[in-house]
Every structure is written in structure tokens, then in C-alpha cells.
Write an enzyme that holds these catalytic residues in place. Structure first.
Site, mmCIF file in Angstrom:
data_model
loop_
_atom_site.group_PDB
_atom_site.id
_atom_site.type_symbol
_atom_site.label_atom_id
_atom_site.label_comp_id
_atom_site.label_asym_id
_atom_site.label_seq_id
_atom_site.Cartn_x
_atom_site.Cartn_y
_atom_site.Cartn_z
ATOM 1 N N CYS A 86 0.838 -1.214 0.000
ATOM 2 C CA CYS A 86 0.000 0.000 0.000
ATOM 3 C C CYS A 86 0.866 1.255 0.000
ATOM 4 C CB CYS A 86 -0.910 0.022 1.227
ATOM 5 S SG CYS A 86 -2.041 -1.362 1.369
ATOM 6 N N ASP A 495 35.245 21.393 16.605
ATOM 7 C CA ASP A 495 35.594 22.798 16.783
ATOM 8 C C ASP A 495 36.027 22.931 18.258
ATOM 9 O OD1 ASP A 495 35.668 25.615 16.389
ATOM 10 O OD2 ASP A 495 33.720 25.779 17.359
#
Length: 794
Positions: A86, A495
């Protein structure tokens, strides 16, 4: 000659008449295209010949020119899907629809997400298209409505199941006679008594399967309902035929399979009931997040504090929050001070001090002071709503691993019907020549055992549970594809400032006079850099009054330049001083000593002359070293990429156990470094604040944003870590590994189940009712296996 078509396309990124003219000119050079582009409305009205140019060609041409094509996104609830066939069919048809850029249909949470060109079709057309396929689609309901609807659906299913079970029990007893020869009351063996019991099950309780099968076949597809209807109808109508034969010949002993039909439908309903209940548990994370939100707020209106439902509070209104109460919405404190427990949003266990102008987050808890706050965000704009939306988006998205299951499920049902027909023919002609019953039983078993439900649920249920579990831990995955890709990561780039360090540095050393500090702090007050905040805070503590700044410029990676009261102020690196011909070489030893201690030192110059130095230290997060140790233990390479100077970066890296450091990198160069590492064959994750590092986050295979309560950088990265807790990064990777392992287990068993079940049924070794029980068990087992992710240790 084909009929000419007309479309209207929204074009984004045009800034002047030259832009619209260029788009128009290039489009008109395409074969069979006549375009008029309007800069004011940002739309292109296009007539085209579909035989010579397609919509894809036109949109690709616009995008190659550097402009965007405006698309809208709609999320719909889809009702009536019963299996992977479906969802696969709806998705396939929508993706072929003109104007649809991308459609994704999720069987597990019964939703469709469609990106489309609003100039070519609208939401109504999409809903109608789904309706023509035999399914009901509606605009996505709010959480409460959907929950109510689900509860109603479960109750209806439960009632049907109980009635079906009561009617099936006498029929189940007839199997004792068939299988073991156990004597049972003669009434139960009467064909017309069995007919009376079976007919309500077949055509009242089981009517939903006929409706589903009809709608599916009408739209040119075939789903689970088709298999159920074919199997049960064959058993029912053959039994009815046998019962009718007894009318003409009372001595005839009929061969009845009414019990097969009835028990199959009962077992399928039972499986669906268990599956629905299990699936509801996959969305517990959303429910828990929703429960965090306050239901009411004490709003100041006409000088009176009145309790108002949360949805009726407007932006800009003032709200009183007493100790022990939840902060109702996002806002800022305008009166009073308190401590707020933000752990449910940011993961930070220590209450945060809140004074005037401090931001507060909805759903957090006011600990010990009454405050008045101004509401700045309501509804879907709040931090909690953003988190819930991120989780929902992730649960509704598809992982690439699901594509194989989608492709197979699209062809699965027709192939199974073919195998069932072939099984019947082989049995009827070769195995038991001329005997109808064995051939019928074997083909029914093939139809029933082969339901592709488990295949359709294998991936989305794992994704839903995995992303929900992650959200409960403070990890937001942007989508299923990101959850899948995270397990491939073998290199992580961090970082420094605000990621490995707390991002709240403090001034540790200053050499210079008070007037220089006044100029420096006044200039830095215009900067958003964490180091600038530390300098301004330091000057404020010294009771220094800030001055007005005439001109300010941030020089990324180097420092700042400002003009104050006619004086030119510079603050930053050695390179900045050298560029402005300011001699600072003699300060190298002093600067180096600061940097070896992990401090960032900045030089200050006024009107071209050196005036002082300021050193700032940013402390390392408590769990940074432990998180990096865990990552390295898991075989992941860890690096640091920072704009800070080499010595400071190396000092910080050494403290947390990072060996490879790339320092003194300006923001625009970070992307190039990420690409270079990817070219080494690495699968790279970049960890940053999600704002300054946005290009690098986007370039990395996985971008991980360190989010804080009011700055959840969901759009900047693939994964957001709430509260900045670095230990969540190795947990996110472990959860990704666990989820992918879980998906592979589900897919293996779903494929293995069908691969083994179909031939066993075709050989006649599987009674239809056992096949029905096995089919129901397969779907429940897949969902149950997915739910194990809620308990996995990360």
C-alpha cells in the site's frame, strides 16, 4: 502533435531585472518552451510541449542558472494502508504526479510527506490523488486528535476481534476432529451451523478486507487485503459449495473449510491488534515530550493575573511564573530572579541562574523565585515544539536501507498470487491429480503466509524507536538517513570554542591602563564572539563605562577593528598587528607563555601604537576528555579544527587527548579542510555550534550541532546535541549502530520468513490456519524486535 501544457513555477533568488531576464531568455531557448518571468511575483509562467521538454528539464535549467524553484511541503495522515504494498504504491504514484518533487509514505506512522510545486498543483489535488488509489488522506491532525482517533480505532478493532473469536471457537473445535479424531458434538459438524457462524465473520467483520482489496485492485495495485480475500473467499465458497451438495444428497459427506476462513480472519485481526498496540509504543518519545509542556499560563491582562490555556497566550504578553511551576513558553525575564532547571530540554542537570533579560525556555521548571517573563515565542516556534517537530520529521523519514524493501513490496503481491495459482495447478495436475481439495488448501496457505506486512514495518519501526530513544537522551536526528549514516563515521572533527570548551571564557591577565580597557571593551561590545563577551564582562566588573562606537568591523580569524571618539582601535592576533605595521615581535615570549597555559592572548593597539595585551582562558567541558576517550576506544579518529592559535589549540588538545590539530583556520577555510579529510577516504562528522560552523557542518558526511536551549541549530546540522553534553556524541554513534543492526535483523527475518514460508506452504506442509498465525506473528515479532531499542545500552 501533443497538446501544449501550462505551468507556473515559483523562482527564488532573483534580485533584479537582469536575473528575471536571464531566466526568461534561457528558458525560451529550450525546445517547445515559451516562458514569461515576473520579478515582482517571483514566478515564471511557462507554456511547454511535453514531447520536447519536461518539467524536470525546466526546473533543472532554472537551478543550473543558480536560482531556486519554490516548493511547498505538506504532511498528511493516510488511512487504510494495510501493508508495504500500500505505502509503496501511494509513494510511487505520487512521485509520478506532475508537480511533485518528492513524496515519502511511512507505513509505520501512517503518514505521507509531499514536496510539490504550488504553481502546478495544491494540497487538495494531492489528497484527491491518494483518494483515487483507494485510501483516505487528510491534513495532519494535531497530536491529541490523532491519539483520540487511534484509541477509537483500537477499540473498534478490539470489539471485532472479540466477536470474531467467540464465533470462531466452535469452529476451532472442529479442527480437533480433523487433526486428532476427537469426538465433538454432531451440531458443530453440521455444514449449515458452520455456515451461520462463518458468514458474519467473512462478510461483516472481514468486510474491511474486501473494501481494501477492491480499492487496491481498482487503482491497479494489489496489497495484503487481496491475499486475505483470495485465501478466505476460496475456503468459504468451496465450503458453501460442499454444503449445498448435501441438499441434493443427504448421505454425502461434505469437505468443509469454513473453520479455515473464520480462523484466518480472526488470527489476522489478532495480529493487527497486537501490531497496532506495539506501534503505539514506538511513539512514546513524542508523548513524553508533549507531556513536558505546561497546560496553562498565569497571564497579566488588565492588571490582573489570569490563568489562560497555553494555546491562547500571545507573543509579547507578560506571564507570572511561581516557584515549582513550569515555564509555560519561551521568553525573557523582565522582573525578579530565580534558578531554572533546564535538564529536560538541555540535559544540564545544574539549575541555571535567571535574572532580568535572561532567556527562559518553555517546559523547564522554575525552582525558587517568582519571576515575570515576556513571551517571545509561541506555538510551533518554541524550543520544545522545534524538538518535537524534529523527532516527528525523523520518524516520518526513510532510511536508504528501506529502498530495497520498498522495491520488493511493490511487486510482491502479484508474484505471490502467481505462485498460488501455479501451486494449485501443480497439485491438481501432478501431485494429487484431479483432487481439488489438497490443491486448494496448498494455494490458500501460500496466499496467507506471504503477507508483506513484516517487510514494510522492518525499517520504519526501528527508525521511529531509535529516533525516539535518541530524543529522550537529548540527541536529535534530522532524519532516518542521518541516523543510518552516523554508524559509518570513522573520523570526528571538533571545533574548539563552545564545543570542547565551555564557550564562556574569562579574562585571566591584562597589561594596559584603564582607558585602553575602556576602548577595547567598547569595541568588543559590538562583537558576538565568546571572547568579546568575556572582555566586556571583565570591564563591567571594573566599573568601566562603555563608549559609543562610530565604526566597527569584525575580521574573522584575526580580531576586530573599530573607531571610537576619533581613535582607531585594533585588537587581535600577531597577524593583524603585522598587517597594520605595528611592531610586536618583542612580545613573543610573553604571548607564548600564555598560550602554553591554554590561554588565548590578544594584542591591543590604539592609533597604530601597541597599548597592551589581554589573555582569556576558556575552560574545558567536564566530560570532554571522557567523550573523546570513548570515541578513540571505539576506533574513531578524533581531530580539532579551530581558528585559535597553534599553541593554545595544542594545549587544549593535549588536555582532552586529541593528537591531530589544525589551528589558525578562518571560518571559510574549515570547509576545505573537511573536504581534504574526506578525500583521504574518511567518513567525517564535524562537531560545531551549528551557526559559525554551518558550511563545514553541511560539507561533512554528518554535521553535529552543539545546541543549547534557545539556540537549537536543527537546520544547521544532521544531528543536534542538546545542552552541549559531549558524551552524547559516542552515544549517538552507538545508537546508530544499534538501530542499523536492528533494521538488518528485521529485514533478514522478514525476507527469511517469506522465503521459507512460501515454499513450505506450496509443498502442502502448512495448514492455512497455521500460515495465518505465522503471518500475524511475523509482523508482531518485527515491531517487538524494534521496541528492544528502547532498552539498548548506549
Amino acid at each position: 502533435m501533443s497538446k501544449e501544457k501550462q505551468i507556473t513555477v515559483g523562482v527564488t533568488g532573483m534580485t533584479c531585472a537582469a536575473c528575471s531576464s536571464r531566466v526568461e531568455k534561457v528558458l525560451n531557448k529550450m525546445d517547445g518552451v515559451n516562458a514569461q518571468v515576473n520579478l515582482t511575483t517571483e514566478k515564471a509562467n511557462i507554456h511547454y510541449d511535453p514531447e520536447t521538454s519536461s518539467i524536470e528539464d525546466i526546473t533543472n535549467k532554472i537551478e543550473k542558472l543558480g536560482y531556486g524553484v519554490h516548493v511547498e511541503k505538506v504532511e498528511l495522515d493516510v488511512y487504510g494502508m494495510t501493508c508495504a504494498a500500500c505505502s509503496s504504491r501511494i509513494e510511487k504514484v505520487l512521485n509520478k504526479q506532475e508537480g511533485v518533487q518528492q513524496a515519502s509514505v511511512n507505513l509505520a506512522n501512517e503518514t505521507a510527506t509531499v514536496e510539490y510545486n504550488p504553481g502546478m498543483l495544491d494540497q487538495t489535488a494531492i489528497i484527491e490523488k491518494i483518494g483515487k488509489l483507494g485510501y483516505d488522506a487528510k491534513e495532519k491532525a494535531n497530536k491529541e486528535e490523532k491519539q483520540t482517533q487511534k484509541e477509537k480505532e483500537v477499540k473498534t478493532m478490539q470489539a471485532k476481534l472479540i466477536i470474531s473469536a467467540i464465533l470462531s471457537i466452535p469452529l476451532l473445535m472442529t479442527m480437533l476432529d480433523h487433526l486428532f479424531g476427537i469426538a465433538i458434538p454432531e451440531t458443530l459438524m453440521n455444514p449449515w451451523f458452520q455456515f451461520l457462524l462463518t458468514t458474519p465473520i467473512q462478510f461483516i467483520i472481514g468486510w474491511q478486507f474486501y473494501v481494501g482489496a477492491y480499492k487496491s485492485l481498482r487503482s491497479g495495485g494489489a496489497n495484503m487485503d487481496v491475499l486475505v480475500v483470495l485465501g478466505t473467499s476460496a475456503a468459504y465458497f468451496y465450503s458453501l459449495f460442499e454444503a449445498i451438495r448435501t441438499i441434493g444428497d443427504p448421505s454425502y459427506t461434505p469437505h468443509l473449510y469454513f473453520e479455515t476462513s473464520a480462523i484466518l480472519i480472526t488470527l489476522i485481526l489478532f495480529g493487527k491488534y497486537l501490531e497496532t498496540n506495539a506501534k503505539s509504543r514506538t511513539t512514546e518519545a513524542i508523548s513524553k515530550l508533549l507531556q513536558l509542556q505546561a497546560k496553562e499560563a498565569r497571564v497579566l491582562r488588565d492588571g490582573q493575573a489570569v490563568m489562560v490555556p497555553i494555546q491562547d497566550v500571545k507573543e509579547g504578553e507578560h506571564v507570572i511564573v511561581k516557584p515549582g511551576e513550569k515555564i509555560p513558553l519561551d521568553g525573557i525575564v523582565v522582573k525578579g530572579k530565580t534558578y531554572v532547571d533546564e535538564s529536560m530540554i538541555t540535559g544540564e542537570s545544574i539549575p541555571i541562574k535567571k535574572e532580568i533579560q535572561a532567556p527562559v525556555i518553555g517546559a523547564t521548571i522554575n525552582k525558587n523565585g517568582t519571576v515575570e517573563m515576556e513571551v517571545t515565542k509561541v506555538g510551533k516556534d518554541t524550543a520544545l515544539a522545534s524538538i518535537i517537530q524534529a523527532v516527528e520529521d525523523a520518524q516520518g523519514s526513510k532510511a536508504p536501507i528501506q529502498r530495497l524493501a520498498d522495491v520488493i513490496s511493490g511487486y510482491f503481491v502479484p508474484i505471490v498470487v502467481g505462485i498460488a495459482i501455479l501451486t494449485f495447478i501443480i497439485w491438481f495436475t501432478l501431485v494429487t491429480p484431479g483432487e481439488f481439495e489438497p490443491a486448494l488448501v496448498a494455494s490458500i496457505a501460500v496466499l496467507v503466509i506471504a503477507c508483506p506486512c513484516a517487510l514494510g514495518l522492518a525499517t520504519p519501526t526501528s527508525i521511529m524507536v531509535g529516533t525516539g530513544r535518541a530524543a529522550e537522551s537529548g540527541i536529535l536526528f534530522k532524519g532516518g538517513e542521518h541516523l543510518e549514516r552516523t554508524h559509518q563515521i570513522n573520523t570526528i572533527i571538533f571545533d574548539k570554542t563552545g564545543t570542547i570548551t565551555k564557550g564562556k571564557p574569562e579574562v585571566t591577565d591584562y597589561t594596559g591602563n584603564k582607558s585602553t580597557l575602556q576602548l577595547l571593551a567598547s569595541a568588543e561590545n559590538n562583537s558576538e564572539h565568546p571572547l568579546a563577551e568575556a572582555i566586556v564582562a571583565y570591564a563591567t566588573e571594573q566599573d568601566i563605562e562603555l563608549m559609543d562606537v562610530d565604526d566597527f568591523q569584525a575580521i574573522p580569524g584575526h580580531g576586530i577593528e573599530a573607531t571610537i571618539d576619533g581613535k582607531k582601535v585594533l585588537a587581535g592576533t600577531r597577524g593583524l598587528m603585522k598587517k597594520n605595521d605595528i611592531h610586536v615581535a618583542y612580545l613573543e615570549k610573553e604571548m607564548s607563555s600564555y598560550e602554553l597555559e591554554g590561554k588565548t592572548s590578544m594584542l591591543i593597539a590604539v592609533d597604530g601604537r601597541y597599548k597592551g595585551m589581554i589573555a582569556v582562558a576558556d575552560t574545558i567541558k567536564d566530560t570532554a576528555k571522557e567523550a573523546i576517550t570513548q570515541l578513540k576506544a571505539d576506533g574513531i579518529d578524533v581531530m580539532m579544527l579551530t581558528g585559535d592559535n597553534e599553541r593554545t589549540a595544542q594545549t587544549i588538545a593535549k588536555q582532552v587527548g586529541i593528537d591531530r590539530v589544525i589551528a589558525e583556520v578562518v571560518p571559510e577555510e574549515k570547509t576545505a579542510h573537511v573536504k581534504k579529510i574526506q578525500e583521504e577516504g574518511k567518513k567525517v562528522a564535524m562537531v560545531g555550534d551549528g551557526i559559525n560552523d554551518a558550511p563545514a557542518l553541511a560539507t561533512a558526511d554528518i554535521g553535529i550541532a552543539i545546541g543549547t536551549g534557545t539556540e537549537i541549530a536543527i537546520e544547521a546540522a544532521d544531528v543536534t546535541i542538546l545542552g552541549g553534553e559531549l558524551l552524547l556524541i559516542p552515544r549517538a554513534i552507538k545508537l546508530s549502530h544499534a538501530t542499523i543492526k536492528n533494521i538488518k535483523q528485521n529485514l533478514f527475518w522478514a525476507f527469511a520468513y517469506n522465503s521459507a514460508g512460501i515454499p513450505i506452504a506450496a509443498l502442502g506442509l502448512l495448514a492455512p490456519w497455521i500460515a495465518g498465525a505465522a503471518m500475524a506473528f511475523s509482523s508482531v515479532s518485527v515491531v517487538s524486535n524494534s521496541l528492544r531499542l528502547k532498552r539498548v545500552k548506549i
